[in-house]
Design an enzyme around this catalytic site. Structure first.
Site, mmCIF file in Angstrom:
data_model
loop_
_atom_site.group_PDB
_atom_site.id
_atom_site.type_symbol
_atom_site.label_atom_id
_atom_site.label_comp_id
_atom_site.label_asym_id
_atom_site.label_seq_id
_atom_site.Cartn_x
_atom_site.Cartn_y
_atom_site.Cartn_z
ATOM 1 N N THR A 1 0.802 -1.204 0.000
ATOM 2 C CA THR A 1 0.000 0.000 0.000
ATOM 3 C C THR A 1 0.846 1.271 0.000
ATOM 4 O O THR A 1 1.959 1.286 0.545
ATOM 5 C CB THR A 1 -0.899 0.010 1.254
ATOM 6 O OG1 THR A 1 -1.469 1.312 1.415
ATOM 7 C CG2 THR A 1 -0.112 -0.301 2.518
ATOM 8 N N TYR B 1 -2.024 0.115 10.010
ATOM 9 C CA TYR B 1 -2.248 -0.545 8.714
ATOM 10 C C TYR B 1 -0.997 -0.462 7.855
ATOM 11 O O TYR B 1 -0.509 -1.469 7.335
ATOM 12 C CB TYR B 1 -3.443 0.110 8.008
ATOM 13 C CG TYR B 1 -3.584 -0.337 6.579
ATOM 14 C CD1 TYR B 1 -3.907 -1.655 6.276
ATOM 15 C CD2 TYR B 1 -3.374 0.548 5.523
ATOM 16 C CE1 TYR B 1 -4.006 -2.077 4.958
ATOM 17 C CE2 TYR B 1 -3.484 0.133 4.209
ATOM 18 C CZ TYR B 1 -3.798 -1.176 3.937
ATOM 19 O OH TYR B 1 -3.892 -1.595 2.642
HETATM 20 N N1 UFG Z 1 -12.774 10.770 3.145
HETATM 21 C C1 UFG Z 1 -13.721 11.703 3.516
HETATM 22 N N2 UFG Z 1 -14.964 11.248 3.807
HETATM 23 C C2 UFG Z 1 -15.316 9.922 3.761
HETATM 24 C C3 UFG Z 1 -14.329 8.989 3.389
HETATM 25 C C4 UFG Z 1 -13.058 9.450 3.084
HETATM 26 O O1 UFG Z 1 -13.450 12.898 3.586
HETATM 27 O O2 UFG Z 1 -16.474 9.601 4.069
HETATM 28 C C5 UFG Z 1 -11.413 11.242 2.796
HETATM 29 C C6 UFG Z 1 -10.343 10.687 3.698
HETATM 30 O O3 UFG Z 1 -10.196 11.460 4.862
HETATM 31 C C7 UFG Z 1 -9.129 10.740 2.773
HETATM 32 C C8 UFG Z 1 -9.728 10.486 1.379
HETATM 33 O O4 UFG Z 1 -11.108 10.774 1.513
HETATM 34 O O5 UFG Z 1 -8.591 12.009 2.795
HETATM 35 C C9 UFG Z 1 -9.556 9.053 0.926
HETATM 36 O O6 UFG Z 1 -9.983 8.210 1.977
HETATM 37 P P1 UFG Z 1 -10.265 6.665 1.769
HETATM 38 O O7 UFG Z 1 -10.819 6.144 3.053
HETATM 39 O O8 UFG Z 1 -11.079 6.474 0.555
HETATM 40 O O9 UFG Z 1 -8.853 6.047 1.461
HETATM 41 P P2 UFG Z 1 -7.470 6.200 2.262
HETATM 42 O O10 UFG Z 1 -6.683 7.246 1.541
HETATM 43 O O11 UFG Z 1 -7.663 6.378 3.708
HETATM 44 O O12 UFG Z 1 -6.840 4.769 2.125
HETATM 45 C C10 UFG Z 1 -6.662 4.185 0.901
HETATM 46 C C11 UFG Z 1 -6.538 2.682 1.039
HETATM 47 C C12 UFG Z 1 -5.272 2.310 1.689
HETATM 48 C C13 UFG Z 1 -4.117 3.009 1.037
HETATM 49 C C14 UFG Z 1 -4.336 4.478 0.976
HETATM 50 C C15 UFG Z 1 -3.190 5.150 0.276
HETATM 51 O O13 UFG Z 1 -7.618 2.157 1.766
HETATM 52 O O14 UFG Z 1 -5.097 0.944 1.575
HETATM 53 O O15 UFG Z 1 -5.526 4.714 0.295
HETATM 54 O O16 UFG Z 1 -3.396 6.514 0.225
HETATM 55 F F1 UFG Z 1 -3.005 2.795 1.751
#
Ligand code: UFG
Length: 343
Positions: free
Chosen positions: A117, A141
Site C-alpha cells: 500500500t 495498517y
Molecule cells: N474521506 C472523507 N470522507 C469519507 C471517506 C473518506 O473525507 O467519508 C477522505 C479521507 O479522509 C481521505 C480520502 O477521503 O482524505 C480518501 O480516503 P479513503 O478512506 O477512501 O482512502 P485512504 O486514503 O484512507 O486509504 C486508501 C486505502 C489504503 C491506502 C491508501 C493510500 O484504503 O489501503 O488509500 O493513500 F493505503
C-alpha cells in the site's frame, strides 16, 4: 500450474480472479469470508473458506492444486480501524502473511505477489512518490504492510522465492462488464461512500478535514481503477514467470484529486446533489499522496486503460445499482425460503 488467490472473494481479489479466469489461468481461491462474499467468486471456480494463516490448510491446497504462484490479497484494509485496533491488523496482515510466506518456502512455490500500500510512505515530502521514498507509515495498517514487505524481501533473499510487492494507491471503480465491484457493507472509502450518498443509502457525506495544506484544503489521493490494478498483477506474474528479478512497484496513475474534486465528480456523474458537511480530520490520514508510477510502466510494460476519474465513478455507480438489485433479490429469496420452511 495453478495460482492461489488469497482474499479472492473480496473487492480487489474478486476482480483478479475474473481476470485470471478470462485468461484461462487455473485458480484456487482462499478466503475466510470475513469481508468477502462467496458469490463474488466467478461461477464454477474453486473457493476454499479458510484463513491464509492456516498453514496446514494452505499446504494442502498448494499440493492438491499444484500451485506455482500465490497472489496474496487477504488483509484488513481500513486505515482508521487499524488505529483503533492495531493488534488485529498485525495479526491479520503481518502474522498471517508470515505464515503464508513460510508455506510458500516450505512447499517450493516460486512466485509471490503481495498487496502492499501507499500507506507505507506516510505523509511523503516529495510528490509524486517514487518507490525509493522513505517509508514512514502513519497508521498500524501501513506498518502491518511494511513489516510484511520486509519479511518477503528477506525470505526472497534467503530462498528460491521470487516476489513482486505492489504498493496500491487508492483503488476504486468496478469491473467495466458489471460482473464485480466493491460490495462491503460498512464502506469507508471515499468514492463508495459518495456513491451511496448519491443513491440515497446515506443521508450525507462528511469531509474529514478541510484545512489541509492543499489548494482546496481537502486531502489529495491518486485513484486507480481496480481493473487497471489487477492488470498490473497479471503483468507482474508474467514478469516473474519469465525469470525476471523481484521488485517493489507503485500502482497509481500519478495524478491526484482532492476530496472535493471527487465529490464534484460523483455529483456530476450521478446527477444528484447530495448533502456534504465538514467534519474533523481522521487520524492517520496524510494530506497528499500521489504515485510516481514510471517503474511499473517501464518494468512491467503496464498500460492503464481507465485512467479517468469520471470513468472510475461511472463504473462504481453502475456496480452500486447492480448491488442494490442483487441485495433485494437475495433478501426476497431468503424471505421465500423462510416462508417455505414454516409451511
Ligand atoms: N474521506 C472523507 N470522507 C469519507 C471517506 C473518506 O473525507 O467519508 C477522505 C479521507 O479522509 C481521505 C480520502 O477521503 O482524505 C480518501 O480516503 P479513503 O478512506 O477512501 O482512502 P485512504 O486514503 O484512507 O486509504 C486508501 C486505502 C489504503 C491506502 C491508501 C493510500 O484504503 O489501503 O488509500 O493513500 F493505503
Amino acid at each position: 500450474m495453478t495460482i492461489l488467490v488469497t482474499g479472492g472473494a473480496g473487492y480487489i481479489g474478486s476482480h483478479m480472479v475474473l481476470e485470471l479466469a478470462d485468461a484461462g489461468e487455473p485458480v484456487v481461491v482462499l478466503d475466510n469470508l470475513s469481508t468477502g462474499f462467496a458469490w463474488a467468486v466467478g461461477e464454477g471456480l474453486p473457493l476454499v473458506v479458510g484463513d491464509s494463516g492456516d498453514q496446514a490448510l494452505v499446504e494442502r491446497l498448494i499440493h492438491q492444486h499444484q500451485v506455482d504462484a500465490i497472489i496474496h490479497f487477504a488483509a484488513s484494509v481500513v486505515v482508521p480501524e487499524s488505529v483503533n485496533d492495531p493488534l488485529r491488523y498485525y495479526r491479520n496482515n503481518t502474522v498471517n502473511t508470515r505464515a503464508l510466506i513460510e508455506c510458500a518456502v516450505k512447499t517450493g512455490v516460486r512466485h509471490f505477489i503481495f498487496s502492499s500500500t501507499a500507506a507505507v510512505y506516510g505523509d511523503p515530502a516529495k510528490i509524486p512518490v517514487p518507490e525509493t521514498s522513505p517509508q514512514q507509515p502513519m497508521s498500524p495498517y501501513g506498518w502491518s504492510k511494511l513489516m510484511s514487505e520486509v519479511m518477503l524481501r528477506d525470505a526472497g533473499r534467503a530462498h528460491d522465492l521470487h516476489y513482486m510487492i505492489l504498493r496500491y494507491f487508492n483503488v476504486a471503480g468496478a469491473d467495466p462488464r458489471g460482473r464485480a465491484g466493491q460490495s462491503s457493507k460498512d464502506a469507508t472509502h471515499l468514492i463508495k461512500v459518495a456513491i451511496e450518498a448519491a443513491l440515497g443509502a446515506r443521508d450525507k457525506l462528511q469531509i474529514f478535514g478541510a484545512d489541509y495544506a492543499t489548494p482546496d484544503g481537502t486531502c489529495i489521493r491518486d485513484y486507480i481503477h481496480v481493473s487497471d490494478l489487477v492488470r498490473a498483477h497479471s503483468d507482474a506474474l508474467r514478469h516473474l514467470r519469465s525469470g525476471a528479478p523481484s521488485q517493489t512497484l507503485n500502482c497509481g496513475y500519478g495524478r491526484g484529486f482532492s476530496v472535493r474534486e471527487v465529490i464534484d465528480t460523483v455529483k456530476r456523474v450521478s446527477g444528484v446533489d447530495f448533502r456534504v458537511e465538514i467534519a474533523p480530520p481522521r487520524p492517520g490520514d496524510p494530506a497528499r499522496i500521489v504515485a510516481d508510477s514510471a517503474q511499473a510502466r517501464a518494468v512491467l510494460g503496464w498500460q492503464p486503460h481507465y485512467d479517468d476519474l469520471s470513468t472510475i465513478v461511472t463504473h462504481a455507480l453502475g456496480w452500486e445499482r447492480e448491488l442494490t438489485k442483487r441485495r433485494a433479490a437475495y433478501a426476497d429469496q431468503a424471505k421465500r425460503t423462510a416462508a417455505g420452511s414454516k409451511r
